[in-house]
Design a protein around this motif. Sequence first.
Motif, PDB file in Angstrom:
ATOM      1  N   VAL A  97      -5.689  -3.320  14.900  1.00 50.36           N
ATOM      2  CA  VAL A  97      -5.974  -2.765  13.969  1.00 50.36           C
ATOM      3  C   VAL A  97      -4.918  -1.030  14.389  1.00 50.36           C
ATOM      4  O   VAL A  97      -4.154  -1.352  12.995  1.00 50.36           O
ATOM      5  CB  VAL A  97      -7.527  -2.217  13.817  1.00 50.36           C
ATOM      6  N   ILE A  98      -4.774  -0.549  15.624  1.00 53.42           N
ATOM      7  CA  ILE A  98      -4.034   0.810  15.256  1.00 53.42           C
ATOM      8  C   ILE A  98      -2.672   0.012  15.083  1.00 53.42           C
ATOM      9  O   ILE A  98      -1.710   0.916  14.717  1.00 53.42           O
ATOM     10  CB  ILE A  98      -4.251   1.317  16.620  1.00 53.42           C
ATOM     11  N   ASP A  99      -1.846  -1.313  15.718  1.00 54.84           N
ATOM     12  CA  ASP A  99      -0.812  -1.654  15.286  1.00 54.84           C
ATOM     13  C   ASP A  99      -0.540  -1.515  13.552  1.00 54.84           C
ATOM     14  O   ASP A  99       0.345  -0.708  13.661  1.00 54.84           O
ATOM     15  CB  ASP A  99      -0.908  -2.323  16.012  1.00 54.84           C
ATOM     16  N   ILE A 100      -1.276  -2.154  13.686  1.00 53.39           N
ATOM     17  CA  ILE A 100      -0.659  -2.597  12.015  1.00 53.39           C
ATOM     18  C   ILE A 100      -1.381  -0.833  11.148  1.00 53.39           C
ATOM     19  O   ILE A 100      -0.333  -0.517   9.936  1.00 53.39           O
ATOM     20  CB  ILE A 100      -2.225  -3.142  10.976  1.00 53.39           C
ATOM     21  N   CYS A 101      -1.920   0.269  10.999  1.00 54.00           N
ATOM     22  CA  CYS A 101      -2.064   1.236  10.589  1.00 54.00           C
ATOM     23  C   CYS A 101      -0.461   2.131  11.225  1.00 54.00           C
ATOM     24  O   CYS A 101      -0.786   2.772  10.698  1.00 54.00           O
ATOM     25  CB  CYS A 101      -3.404   1.948  10.696  1.00 54.00           C
ATOM     26  N   GLN A 102      -0.660   1.892  12.374  1.00 53.51           N
ATOM     27  CA  GLN A 102       0.388   1.977  12.695  1.00 53.51           C
ATOM     28  C   GLN A 102       1.925   1.856  11.433  1.00 53.51           C
ATOM     29  O   GLN A 102       3.006   3.195  11.734  1.00 53.51           O
ATOM     30  CB  GLN A 102       0.920   1.883  14.342  1.00 53.51           C
ATOM     31  N   GLY A 147       2.018   3.908   8.854  1.00 54.93           N
ATOM     32  CA  GLY A 147       2.444   5.319   8.811  1.00 54.93           C
ATOM     33  C   GLY A 147       1.331   6.121   9.046  1.00 54.93           C
ATOM     34  O   GLY A 147       1.346   7.445   9.128  1.00 54.93           O
ATOM     35  N   ILE A 148       1.003   6.260   9.724  1.00 55.97           N
ATOM     36  CA  ILE A 148      -0.727   6.428  10.318  1.00 55.97           C
ATOM     37  C   ILE A 148      -0.252   6.747  11.625  1.00 55.97           C
ATOM     38  O   ILE A 148      -0.109   5.987  13.169  1.00 55.97           O
ATOM     39  CB  ILE A 148      -2.367   6.123  10.047  1.00 55.97           C
ATOM     40  N   LYS A 192      -1.895  14.821  29.245  1.00 55.27           N
ATOM     41  CA  LYS A 192      -1.404  14.333  29.217  1.00 55.27           C
ATOM     42  C   LYS A 192      -1.546  12.466  29.598  1.00 55.27           C
ATOM     43  O   LYS A 192      -1.442  12.254  30.447  1.00 55.27           O
ATOM     44  CB  LYS A 192       0.168  14.530  30.452  1.00 55.27           C
ATOM     45  N   TYR A 193      -2.143  11.923  28.771  1.00 56.42           N
ATOM     46  CA  TYR A 193      -2.124  10.516  28.552  1.00 56.42           C
ATOM     47  C   TYR A 193      -1.672   9.330  27.906  1.00 56.42           C
ATOM     48  O   TYR A 193      -1.125  10.030  26.965  1.00 56.42           O
ATOM     49  CB  TYR A 193      -3.580  10.543  29.649  1.00 56.42           C
ATOM     50  N   ALA A 194      -1.442   8.311  28.128  1.00 55.08           N
ATOM     51  CA  ALA A 194      -0.479   7.790  27.286  1.00 55.08           C
ATOM     52  C   ALA A 194      -1.576   6.382  27.546  1.00 55.08           C
ATOM     53  O   ALA A 194      -2.097   6.114  28.799  1.00 55.08           O
ATOM     54  CB  ALA A 194       1.006   7.004  27.816  1.00 55.08           C
ATOM     55  N   LEU A 195      -2.098   5.391  26.694  1.00 53.29           N
ATOM     56  CA  LEU A 195      -2.739   4.251  26.556  1.00 53.29           C
ATOM     57  C   LEU A 195      -1.970   3.075  26.467  1.00 53.29           C
ATOM     58  O   LEU A 195      -1.007   3.515  25.229  1.00 53.29           O
ATOM     59  CB  LEU A 195      -3.157   4.606  25.146  1.00 53.29           C
ATOM     60  N   ILE A 196      -1.340   2.216  26.601  1.00 52.11           N
ATOM     61  CA  ILE A 196      -0.624   1.163  26.855  1.00 52.11           C
ATOM     62  C   ILE A 196      -0.887  -0.372  27.395  1.00 52.11           C
ATOM     63  O   ILE A 196      -2.350  -0.103  28.270  1.00 52.11           O
ATOM     64  CB  ILE A 196       1.137   1.273  27.444  1.00 52.11           C
ATOM     65  N   LEU A 199      -7.334  10.299  18.546  1.00 56.75           N
ATOM     66  CA  LEU A 199      -6.122   9.760  19.483  1.00 56.75           C
ATOM     67  C   LEU A 199      -4.628   9.784  18.811  1.00 56.75           C
ATOM     68  O   LEU A 199      -4.399   9.248  17.212  1.00 56.75           O
ATOM     69  CB  LEU A 199      -6.525   8.424  19.570  1.00 56.75           C
ATOM     70  N   THR A 200      -3.528  10.241  19.360  1.00 57.15           N
ATOM     71  CA  THR A 200      -2.364  10.059  18.600  1.00 57.15           C
ATOM     72  C   THR A 200      -1.901   8.885  19.984  1.00 57.15           C
ATOM     73  O   THR A 200      -0.885   9.417  20.835  1.00 57.15           O
ATOM     74  CB  THR A 200      -1.655  10.817  18.727  1.00 57.15           C
ATOM     75  N   PRO A 201      -1.730   7.954  19.510  1.00 54.78           N
ATOM     76  CA  PRO A 201      -0.508   6.745  20.374  1.00 54.78           C
ATOM     77  C   PRO A 201       0.447   6.808  19.605  1.00 54.78           C
ATOM     78  O   PRO A 201       0.916   7.898  18.998  1.00 54.78           O
ATOM     79  CB  PRO A 201      -1.213   5.657  19.550  1.00 54.78           C
ATOM     80  N   PRO A 202       1.128   6.899  21.433  1.00 58.33           N
ATOM     81  CA  PRO A 202       3.008   7.154  21.011  1.00 58.33           C
ATOM     82  C   PRO A 202       3.620   6.088  20.149  1.00 58.33           C
ATOM     83  O   PRO A 202       3.236   5.401  19.680  1.00 58.33           O
ATOM     84  CB  PRO A 202       3.547   6.519  21.935  1.00 58.33           C
ATOM     85  N   VAL A 203       4.307   6.571  19.106  1.00 63.27           N
ATOM     86  CA  VAL A 203       5.507   5.677  18.757  1.00 63.27           C
ATOM     87  C   VAL A 203       5.896   4.791  19.080  1.00 63.27           C
ATOM     88  O   VAL A 203       7.155   5.192  20.031  1.00 63.27           O
ATOM     89  CB  VAL A 203       6.127   6.510  17.406  1.00 63.27           C
ATOM     90  N   LYS A 204       6.418   3.806  19.259  1.00 64.75           N
ATOM     91  CA  LYS A 204       6.953   2.685  19.743  1.00 64.75           C
ATOM     92  C   LYS A 204       8.786   3.244  19.652  1.00 64.75           C
ATOM     93  O   LYS A 204       9.249   3.355  18.777  1.00 64.75           O
ATOM     94  CB  LYS A 204       6.812   1.420  19.219  1.00 64.75           C
TER      95      LYS A 204
END
Lengths: 219, 210
Positions: free
Chosen positions: A196-201, A204-205, B186-190, B57-62
């Motif tokens: 779900v997070i991937d889809i939202c990313q 553009g979220i 400083k952390y990342a979720l992968i 939560l702000t996941p990193p942009v790929k």
Amino acid sequence: MPKVKLPRSSPSIDMTPMVDLAFLLVTFFMLTTKFRPEEAVSVTIPFSVSQTKLPDNVTTVSIDSAGRVFYDMDGKDTRIELIQKISDNFSAQLGGKLSGDDIMRFAVMGAFGVPYSQLKQYIESNEEQRKAMNTQSKGIPIDSLPHDELADWVQYGYNLALSDWYDKKDKNAQVTPPRFAIKADGNAKYEVVKKVIDICQKAGIQHFDLITSMKMKKN
Amino acid sequence: MAEVNTGGDGGHGRHQKRRAKKLPTRIDMTPMVDLGFLLLTFFMLTTTFSKPKVIELTPPVKTNDSTKIKDTLALTVILSGNNKVYYYNGELKQDPDSNNINLTDLSDNGIRKVILQRNGYVLQQLAPLDQQRQTQHLSDSAYEKAKQKIQASKYALFVIIKTDSVAKYVNVVAMLDEMNICNVDKYALIDASKPEILMITDYDNKHNIK
């Protein structure tokens, strides 16, 4: 000699101020109360010590323990625009365009978790039928095969919420930018949440709010 | 119960005899007030002011660039099913006989202890600030600012949170919560990598863990 008059106090008390206050409170509670529609899906949210409150103007994707996905969005006007867009672009999957009546019903509906093919039926159902549909449904499809429907909802919904915010923010400084919340059951697999997070990313979220409840302090 | 006009009640008796009977100007407001209080009670009991709390939560942009983290500052945590938490310091040693994977859990004495031990620099720097704030010499905003600066320093611990395919959402939230508790910014979720998954299965087999 003048008689000494004992002041006779009336046995009834003037209750005007109390009543005024009571009605003031009634008005306050009536205006601030927002009735929550019944939850379409039961989700046991995990605990955290976070103190950040859930912001307003939020789109919520709920994920239950079985990994079914439900979508919900704040704001009646944006909901109307959203369902119109979906109805225009995906009329084939919906089985024909939605009527104006359907659109108005969608605008006041809570979270839903049905694929396009059942959406029309879901909107036209009453509370009881919706409940039955919610328990049977498999949620909004999130797989790209045959069609990732959650991506449509998220993409259109987010764009509309953003443009709505741009329109309003100049006139009213209190309007907050749209936020995106994920309300997942603790027992849901993280894989589904990640999807779900991937889809939202992709839509553009960038920021997500993971809804949790306050942890009670252990003594 | 609620008479609005009190006073002026007595002393009219003699005049009333002479004049035509006047209708009282007072209305009995008791029912209205009763209803008012009923509504008040209802709304007070049904209103909940508390909004749910959230973890941001702000996941990193790929992207393709891989930032290299200093070995001594890296802690990798792998969340797996059955509430199992594996961790290793620095780089993964892919030797089946002597790898550096350890198993722990998400309790107070589990992963938190590990993180707190490794995050000594930040905690050391924060201690005087905490004291200053308690003795009211530091405003909250100044404290937050200073805290952010310390947490972002290049000596701060970097935690890499990895998940495998059976990890539960509740554990991920608990781990993110630990980041908050242990002052790790400083952390990342992968996702866990293939060698890591091999190593943890290997670990389970060796120690007879299910």
